[in-house]
Scaffold this motif. Structure first.
Motif, PDB file in Angstrom:
ATOM      1  N   TYR A  74       0.983  -1.352  -0.215  1.00 61.22           N
ATOM      2  CA  TYR A  74      -0.098   0.027  -0.403  1.00 61.22           C
ATOM      3  C   TYR A  74       1.142   1.229   0.385  1.00 61.22           C
ATOM      4  N   TYR A  75       1.603   0.782   0.819  1.00 61.87           N
ATOM      5  CA  TYR A  75       2.970   2.135   0.820  1.00 61.87           C
ATOM      6  C   TYR A  75       3.565   2.868  -0.792  1.00 61.87           C
ATOM      7  N   ILE A  76       3.760   1.996  -1.162  1.00 62.63           N
ATOM      8  CA  ILE A  76       4.650   1.581  -2.539  1.00 62.63           C
ATOM      9  C   ILE A  76       3.451   2.529  -3.540  1.00 62.63           C
ATOM     10  N   GLN A  77       2.389   1.716  -3.186  1.00 65.31           N
ATOM     11  CA  GLN A  77       1.121   2.335  -4.085  1.00 65.31           C
ATOM     12  C   GLN A  77       0.310   3.847  -4.102  1.00 65.31           C
ATOM     13  N   PHE A  78       0.617   4.191  -3.016  1.00 63.82           N
ATOM     14  CA  PHE A  78       0.211   4.925  -2.245  1.00 63.82           C
ATOM     15  C   PHE A  78       1.305   7.057  -2.825  1.00 63.82           C
ATOM     16  N   LEU A  79       2.826   6.143  -2.918  1.00 57.62           N
ATOM     17  CA  LEU A  79       4.028   7.193  -3.338  1.00 57.62           C
ATOM     18  C   LEU A  79       3.275   7.405  -4.814  1.00 57.62           C
ATOM     19  N   GLY A  80       3.383   6.438  -5.476  1.00 59.16           N
ATOM     20  CA  GLY A  80       2.618   7.008  -7.082  1.00 59.16           C
ATOM     21  C   GLY A  80       1.374   7.418  -7.480  1.00 59.16           C
ATOM     22  N   LEU A  81       0.473   7.543  -6.033  1.00 57.52           N
ATOM     23  CA  LEU A  81      -0.461   8.224  -6.426  1.00 57.52           C
ATOM     24  C   LEU A  81      -0.614   9.771  -5.928  1.00 57.52           C
ATOM     25  N   GLN A  82       0.554   9.952  -4.492  1.00 55.40           N
ATOM     26  CA  GLN A  82       0.239  11.387  -3.946  1.00 55.40           C
ATOM     27  C   GLN A  82       0.960  12.490  -4.910  1.00 55.40           C
ATOM     28  N   PHE A  83       0.540  13.766  -4.254  1.00 54.99           N
ATOM     29  CA  PHE A  83       0.441  14.754  -4.896  1.00 54.99           C
ATOM     30  C   PHE A  83       1.535  15.880  -4.386  1.00 54.99           C
ATOM     31  N   ASN A  84       2.626  15.304  -3.182  1.00 58.80           N
ATOM     32  CA  ASN A  84       3.685  16.484  -2.970  1.00 58.80           C
ATOM     33  C   ASN A  84       4.940  16.290  -2.580  1.00 58.80           C
ATOM     34  N   VAL A  85       4.811  14.647  -3.023  1.00 62.97           N
ATOM     35  CA  VAL A  85       7.077  14.639  -3.363  1.00 62.97           C
ATOM     36  C   VAL A  85       6.249  13.996  -4.520  1.00 62.97           C
ATOM     37  N   THR A  86       8.155  13.680  -5.279  1.00 64.66           N
ATOM     38  CA  THR A  86       7.814  13.002  -6.569  1.00 64.66           C
ATOM     39  C   THR A  86       9.077  11.981  -5.972  1.00 64.66           C
ATOM     40  N   PRO A  87       8.551  10.692  -5.539  1.00 67.31           N
ATOM     41  CA  PRO A  87       9.496   9.747  -5.291  1.00 67.31           C
ATOM     42  C   PRO A  87      10.741   9.197  -6.532  1.00 67.31           C
ATOM     43  N   PRO A  88      11.865   8.345  -6.789  1.00 69.29           N
ATOM     44  CA  PRO A  88      12.721   7.698  -7.141  1.00 69.29           C
ATOM     45  C   PRO A  88      11.804   7.255  -8.428  1.00 69.29           C
ATOM     46  N   THR A  89      12.487   7.336  -9.506  1.00 66.07           N
ATOM     47  CA  THR A  89      11.586   6.799 -10.832  1.00 66.07           C
ATOM     48  C   THR A  89      11.191   5.314 -10.496  1.00 66.07           C
ATOM     49  N   ALA A  90      12.606   4.696 -10.051  1.00 67.12           N
ATOM     50  CA  ALA A  90      12.058   2.888 -10.114  1.00 67.12           C
ATOM     51  C   ALA A  90      10.928   2.922  -9.305  1.00 67.12           C
ATOM     52  N   ILE A  91      10.227   3.345  -8.131  1.00 65.57           N
ATOM     53  CA  ILE A  91       9.780   3.388  -7.176  1.00 65.57           C
ATOM     54  C   ILE A  91       8.079   3.922  -7.720  1.00 65.57           C
ATOM     55  N   SER A  92       8.145   4.839  -8.717  1.00 68.37           N
ATOM     56  CA  SER A  92       7.195   5.627  -9.105  1.00 68.37           C
ATOM     57  C   SER A  92       6.715   4.034 -10.205  1.00 68.37           C
ATOM     58  N   GLU A  93       7.549   3.750 -10.690  1.00 75.12           N
ATOM     59  CA  GLU A  93       7.168   2.789 -11.700  1.00 75.12           C
ATOM     60  C   GLU A  93       7.156   1.279 -11.564  1.00 75.12           C
ATOM     61  N   LEU A  94       7.104   0.790  -9.949  1.00 78.59           N
ATOM     62  CA  LEU A  94       6.643  -0.610  -9.548  1.00 78.59           C
ATOM     63  C   LEU A  94       5.728   0.120  -9.126  1.00 78.59           C
ATOM     64  N   SER A  95       5.484   1.285  -8.601  1.00 77.89           N
ATOM     65  CA  SER A  95       3.893   2.193  -7.709  1.00 77.89           C
ATOM     66  C   SER A  95       3.037   1.984  -8.872  1.00 77.89           C
ATOM     67  N   LYS A  96       3.567   2.414 -10.467  1.00 78.77           N
ATOM     68  CA  LYS A  96       2.544   2.142 -11.358  1.00 78.77           C
ATOM     69  C   LYS A  96       1.825   0.793 -12.091  1.00 78.77           C
ATOM     70  N   ILE A  97       2.957  -0.325 -11.859  1.00 78.77           N
ATOM     71  CA  ILE A  97       2.657  -2.354 -11.818  1.00 78.77           C
ATOM     72  C   ILE A  97       1.708  -2.019 -11.076  1.00 78.77           C
ATOM     73  N   LEU A  98       2.244  -1.865  -9.350  1.00 75.30           N
ATOM     74  CA  LEU A  98       1.392  -2.668  -8.621  1.00 75.30           C
ATOM     75  C   LEU A  98       0.110  -1.679  -8.499  1.00 75.30           C
ATOM     76  N   ARG A  99      -0.293  -0.983  -8.848  1.00 72.99           N
ATOM     77  CA  ARG A  99      -1.902  -0.510  -9.454  1.00 72.99           C
ATOM     78  C   ARG A  99      -2.629  -0.610 -10.301  1.00 72.99           C
ATOM     79  N   GLU A 100      -1.693  -1.141 -11.372  1.00 76.27           N
ATOM     80  CA  GLU A 100      -2.346  -0.905 -13.012  1.00 76.27           C
ATOM     81  C   GLU A 100      -1.987  -2.376 -13.530  1.00 76.27           C
TER      82      GLU A 100
END
Length: 303
Positions: A74-100
Motif C-alpha cells: 500500500y505504501y509503494i502504491q501511495f507514493l505513486g498516487l500522492q501529489f506532494n513529493v516525487t519519488p525516485p523513478t524506480a519507485i514510481s514505475e514499481l508503484s504503477k505496476i502494483l496499481r495497474e
C-alpha cells in the motif's frame, strides 16, 4: 492522576504526532509508513493475544510478516498516487505496476492462506486447526488492509482534509459518547458486548461528530483559504453515518476482548489501553470513507 486526565494527555501527544506525519512529506512520508508498521506490529500482537486457546494459537511470525508486507505494498502504491513529493523513478514505475498491471493484495492473501495451512499441517496437531488458521488470517484482514487505506485516503487531492475529517468524526464521536455516557447516561443500550454503554452516550457521540465536522470545515476554510470538497448536508450525513460505523468498530473489538476475557488489549497507551483500544473504530471508518469517495468519483463528482 485520574484515568480521564491520562486519556486526555495521551490523546494530545498522539494528535501532535499524527498532525506532523500528515503534513511532513519531505521524506516520502516515511514517518507515516513507520507509524503504520508500528501500529500493525503491536496491533497484531494484541489481536493474536486474544486468540490463544489451550489447543491452538495463531502463527504470530507469519501473520506479522504478511501484514507488514501488505502494508508496504500500500505504501509503494501511495507514493505513486500522492501529489506532494516525487519519488525516485524506480519507485514510481514499481508503484504503477502494483496499481495497474499486477494487484498484489489478493495474491498475498492467497499466499498467506496456503502458507498458514502448510504450517498447520506439518507443525501443529489437528485439534484447533480451524481456529489457528482463521485467527492468523484475521491479522492482515483486520489491521494491515484498513491501515493501508489510511495511505490511499491521504493520496486524494484533498487527502489531508479527508484524514482530518475521518479522524475528527471517529475520535470526537468516541469522546462525545464517553463523556455523554458519564454525564447523562441513564438508559442502557442493552448490548451484551458493552453493558455499560447508554443511548444517551451514543446520541451525544452522534451529535458531537456532526458538530465537530461543521467546525472542522469552517476552520479548514478559514485558515487554509481553500473550500472543502463537501457541502453542509453531505458533511452532516457523512458524519452521522461514519459515527455509527465507528461504534461498530468499537463494539467489534469489545466482542473480541469479551470472548478472550480481557479488559484492555494491552497497557501500551496511558488512559486508553492498547493500540486496538485506541484505533479499533478507525479500522472501520477509514475504509468506509475511502470507498465512499471512490464511488462518488465513479459517478463523476469531485473528490
Amino acid at each position: 492522576m485520574s484515568e480521564t486526565t491520562l486519556r486526555i494527555l495521551s490523546s494530545i501527544a498522539l494528535v501532535a504526532v499524527y498532525v506532523f506525519m500528515i503534513f511532513h512529506s519531505e521524506w516520502y512520508y516515511i514517518e507515516f509508513y513507520l507509524f503504520g508498521v508500528g501500529l500493525i506490529f503491536f496491533g497484531v500482537k494484541e489481536l493474536y493475544a486474544f486468540c490463544k486457546r489451550e489447543d491452538s494459537k495463531p502463527f504470530l511470525g507469519t501473520g506479522l510478516f504478511f501484514s507488514i508486507l501488505i502494508f508496504t505494498v500500500y505504501y509503494i502504491q501511495f507514493l505513486g498516487l500522492q501529489f506532494n513529493v516525487t519519488p525516485p523513478t524506480a519507485i514510481s514505475e514499481l508503484s504503477k505496476i502494483l496499481r495497474e498491471s499486477f494487484h498484489p493484495i489478493p495474491f498475498l492473501l492467497v499466499l498467506l492462506l496456503i502458507t498458514v495451512w502448510v504450517l498447520q499441517i506439518f507443525k501443529r496437531p489437528l485439534d484447533g486447526a480451524l481456529f489457528s488458521a482463521s485467527a492468523t488470517m484475521l491479522g492482515p484482514l483486520y489491521l494491515a488492509i484498513p491501515v493501508g487505506h489510511f495511505l490511499l485516503l491521504l493520496a486524494f487531492p484533498f487527502g489531508a482534509y479527508y484524514i482530518f475529517l475521518v479522524s475528527t468524526i471517529t475520535f470526537l464521536s468516541d469522546a462525545g459518547a464517553y463523556f455523554g455516557g458519564r454525564w447523562f447516561g441513564k438508559h442502557s443500550a442493552g448490548l451484551k458486548i458493552s453493558p455499560k454503554k447508554t443511548w444517551e452516550g451514543y446520541i451525544t457521540g452522534n451529535i458531537s461528530a456532526v458538530l465537530s465536522v461543521l467546525l472542522l470545515n469552517f476552520l479548514w476554510e478559514h485558515f487554509s483559504g481553500v473550500k472543502v470538497p463537501l457541502g453542509i448536508l453531505e458533511s452532516v450525513i457523512l458524519a452521522f453515518v461514519v459515527s455509527i460505523i465507528s461504534v461498530m468498530g468499537d463494539l467489534a473489538e469489545s466482542a473480541m476482548k469479551r470472548d478472550a476475557k480481557i479488559k484492555d488489549s494491552s497497557q501500551l497507551i496511558p488512559g486508553h489501553g492498547g493500540l486496538l483500544d485506541l484505533a479499533d473504530a478507525m479500522l472501520f471508518t477509514v475504509p468506509v470513507v475511502y470507498y465512499y469517495l471512490v464511488i462518488k468519483g465513479i459517478f463523476g463528482y469531485s473528490v
